[in-house]
Design an enzyme around this catalytic site. Structure first.
Site, PDB file in Angstrom:
ATOM      1  N   TYR A 102      49.887  38.656 107.065  1.00  0.00           N
ATOM      2  CA  TYR A 102      49.360  38.429 108.407  1.00  0.00           C
ATOM      3  C   TYR A 102      48.221  37.389 108.359  1.00  0.00           C
ATOM      4  O   TYR A 102      47.365  37.447 107.472  1.00  0.00           O
ATOM      5  CB  TYR A 102      48.854  39.770 108.939  1.00  0.00           C
ATOM      6  CG  TYR A 102      48.221  39.704 110.299  1.00  0.00           C
ATOM      7  CD1 TYR A 102      48.992  39.453 111.427  1.00  0.00           C
ATOM      8  CD2 TYR A 102      46.853  39.906 110.459  1.00  0.00           C
ATOM      9  CE1 TYR A 102      48.402  39.392 112.677  1.00  0.00           C
ATOM     10  CE2 TYR A 102      46.264  39.858 111.711  1.00  0.00           C
ATOM     11  CZ  TYR A 102      47.049  39.603 112.814  1.00  0.00           C
ATOM     12  OH  TYR A 102      46.473  39.555 114.041  1.00  0.00           O
ATOM     13  N   LYS A 199      50.214  48.153 117.019  1.00  0.00           N
ATOM     14  CA  LYS A 199      51.615  47.742 117.133  1.00  0.00           C
ATOM     15  C   LYS A 199      52.524  48.957 117.391  1.00  0.00           C
ATOM     16  O   LYS A 199      52.380  49.580 118.419  1.00  0.00           O
ATOM     17  CB  LYS A 199      52.004  46.945 115.894  1.00  0.00           C
ATOM     18  CG  LYS A 199      50.930  45.927 115.430  1.00  0.00           C
ATOM     19  CD  LYS A 199      50.735  44.772 116.398  1.00  0.00           C
ATOM     20  CE  LYS A 199      49.499  43.920 116.092  1.00  0.00           C
ATOM     21  NZ  LYS A 199      49.390  43.401 114.744  1.00  0.00           N
TER      22      LYS A 199
HETATM   23  C1  LIG Z   1      48.308  42.767 113.965  1.00  0.00           C
HETATM   24  C2  LIG Z   1      48.328  42.929 112.505  1.00  0.00           C
HETATM   25  C3  LIG Z   1      47.150  43.130 111.783  1.00  0.00           C
HETATM   26  C4  LIG Z   1      45.796  43.127 112.445  1.00  0.00           C
HETATM   27  O1  LIG Z   1      45.607  44.259 113.228  1.00  0.00           O
HETATM   28  P1  LIG Z   1      44.688  44.276 114.564  1.00  0.00           P
HETATM   29  O2  LIG Z   1      44.917  45.642 115.102  1.00  0.00           O
HETATM   30  O3  LIG Z   1      45.154  43.182 115.450  1.00  0.00           O
HETATM   31  O4  LIG Z   1      43.285  44.061 114.102  1.00  0.00           O
HETATM   32  C5  LIG Z   1      47.249  43.336 110.406  1.00  0.00           C
HETATM   33  N1  LIG Z   1      48.436  43.309 109.782  1.00  0.00           N
HETATM   34  C6  LIG Z   1      49.594  43.115 110.437  1.00  0.00           C
HETATM   35  C7  LIG Z   1      50.883  43.116 109.692  1.00  0.00           C
HETATM   36  C8  LIG Z   1      49.580  42.919 111.812  1.00  0.00           C
HETATM   37  O5  LIG Z   1      50.728  42.698 112.469  1.00  0.00           O
END
Ligand SMILES: *Cc1c(COP(=O)(O)O)cnc(C)c1O
Length: 386
Positions: A102, A199
């Site tokens: 990421y 997510k």
């Molecule tokens: C979105 C995401 C993050 C970061 O998380 P946030 O909740 O936006 O701080 C880290 N790793 C992955 C794989 C992500 O999709």
């Protein structure tokens, strides 16, 4: 370990799921910062909500049970969870990261932890020989994403954990794309699992949150200390929202995956599409390994259109599917990794790891798959350069 044989049940009844005092089937939102003490040194288990809060604790015990770990920790975002975990390291230490982690994880190491002389190397976790050769004396940890964002590169978690442990590394897996319903990294040998719970776990694009789960008491004590010291904790209301989201994870995921498999087949058979990256396709790089370590290929797909298609026009022509950062919500989203999620990675590194300017990332939602495919097909048609 979970008290339940099946994840579907643990999602609903795992952790602390009933309010002790009233029997309420939902843990109340304990919207309080502090707790009355009955006398000096006489606390009822809580003293201050940065240190501990019953709503957050219910969520933390739930994610620990789901991932099969010793303890769970809830943070205000996925990045706060990763920051806490990386705070286990000391200056002079080096972290290996999979080649398409990421963008925010890359930025955290490249632009923040570098101030503290914590270094990183982009590693090839898909090739064990190359990977092992990258473990120098200063390497203390590895961060794996499988499938990794945005090319859905699959890493054999068990094999990489074995090699890493031989060299005394801490194995950290970002399990955001799979969730514990599809993949449980601690069972595959990882030491720590982190999530952007923003997510799939939250699932409704209405809360930003992060989780970490560890597999030893010692790590649990260390992360609890860091969580309380650095303070990036998740609020009671957001903890409640996350518990609520997690209850429906299995039914949502089943539909996400059903839709993703159909969408991937559609894209693979479409003449306008040059490449499709989806671990659920037999033709994909990590199909076999992913099948061994995860329940299925998940619901994230990346693809590239042929040169005679205008990608800008494609994004503008979508009507149902929204152009947006993030993923894992009930609604289908697309993004352009090169200018959005992975823009913080310098262009030359992007090119080297295969994140081309034509790459499109699709988070397949749970709408009717017929409507999703029709929208994408329509946008492809309109974007053809004639
Ligand atoms: C979105 C995401 C993050 C970061 O998380 P946030 O909740 O936006 O701080 C880290 N790793 C992955 C794989 C992500 O999709």
């Amino acid at each position: 370990m979970s008290r339940f044989n099946n994840t579907e049940t643990a999602l609903i009844h795992g952790g602390i799921s009933i309010d002790e005092r009233t029997g309420a089937v939902n843990i109340p939102i304990y919207q309080t910062s502090t707790y009355k003490q009955d006398g000096l040194g006489k606390m009822r288990g809580y003293e201050y909500s940065r240190t501990g809060n019953p709503t957050r604790e219910a969520l933390e015990s739930l994610i620990a049970e789901l991932e099969g770990g010793v303890a769970g920790f809830a943070f205000a975002s996925g990045m706060a969870a990763l920051t806490a975990v990386l705070s286990l390291l000391h200056s002079g230490d080096r972290v290996l990261i999979s080649s398409n982690v990421y963008g925010g994880t890359f930025r955290l190491l490249n632009k923040v932890f570098d101030h503290f002389s914590i270094n990183y190397t982009i590693a090839d976790t898909t090739d064990l020989t190359v990977y092992e050769s990258q473990i120098t004396d200063d390497v203390k940890a590895v961060i794996i994403e499988s499938p990794a964002n945005p090319l859905m590169t699959v890493t054999d978690i068990r094999a990489v954990a074995e090699v890493s442990h031989k060299h005394g590394l801490l194995v950290i897996v970002d399990n955001t794309f799979m969730t514990p319903y599809l993949q449980r990294p601690l069972e595959l040998g990882a030491d720590i699992v982190v999530h952007s719970a923003t997510k799939y776990l939250g699932g409704h694009s209405d809360v930003v949150s992060g989780l970490a789960v560890v597999n030893t008491k010692e790590l649990a004590e260390q992360i609890a200390f860091i969580q309380n010291s650095t303070g990036g904790v998740l609020a009671p209301f957001d903890s409640f929202l996350l518990i609520r989201g997690i209850k429906t994870l299995a039914v949502r995921m089943d539909r996400h995956v059903y839709n993703a498999e159909k969408a991937a087949e559609f894209l693979e058979s479409n003449n306008a599409v040059k490449n499709v990256y989806y671990p659920g396709l037999e033709s994909s790089q990590g199909y076999e390994v992913n099948r061994r370590q995860a329940k299925n290929g998940g619901a994230m797909i990346s693809f590239e259109l042929n040169e005679n298609y205008d990608i800008k026009k494609f994004f503008e022509s979508l009507e149902l599917v929204s152009l947006a950062e993030s993923l894992g919500g009930v609604e289908s989203l697309v993004c352009h990794p090169a200018t959005m999620t992975h823009a913080s990675i310098p262009a030359d590194i992007r090119k080297k790891v295969g994140i081309t300017d034509g790459l499109i990332r699709l988070s397949v939602g749970i709408e009717s798959i017929d409507d999703i495919i029709a929208d994408i097909a329509h946008a492809i048609e309109l974007s053809e350069i004639r």
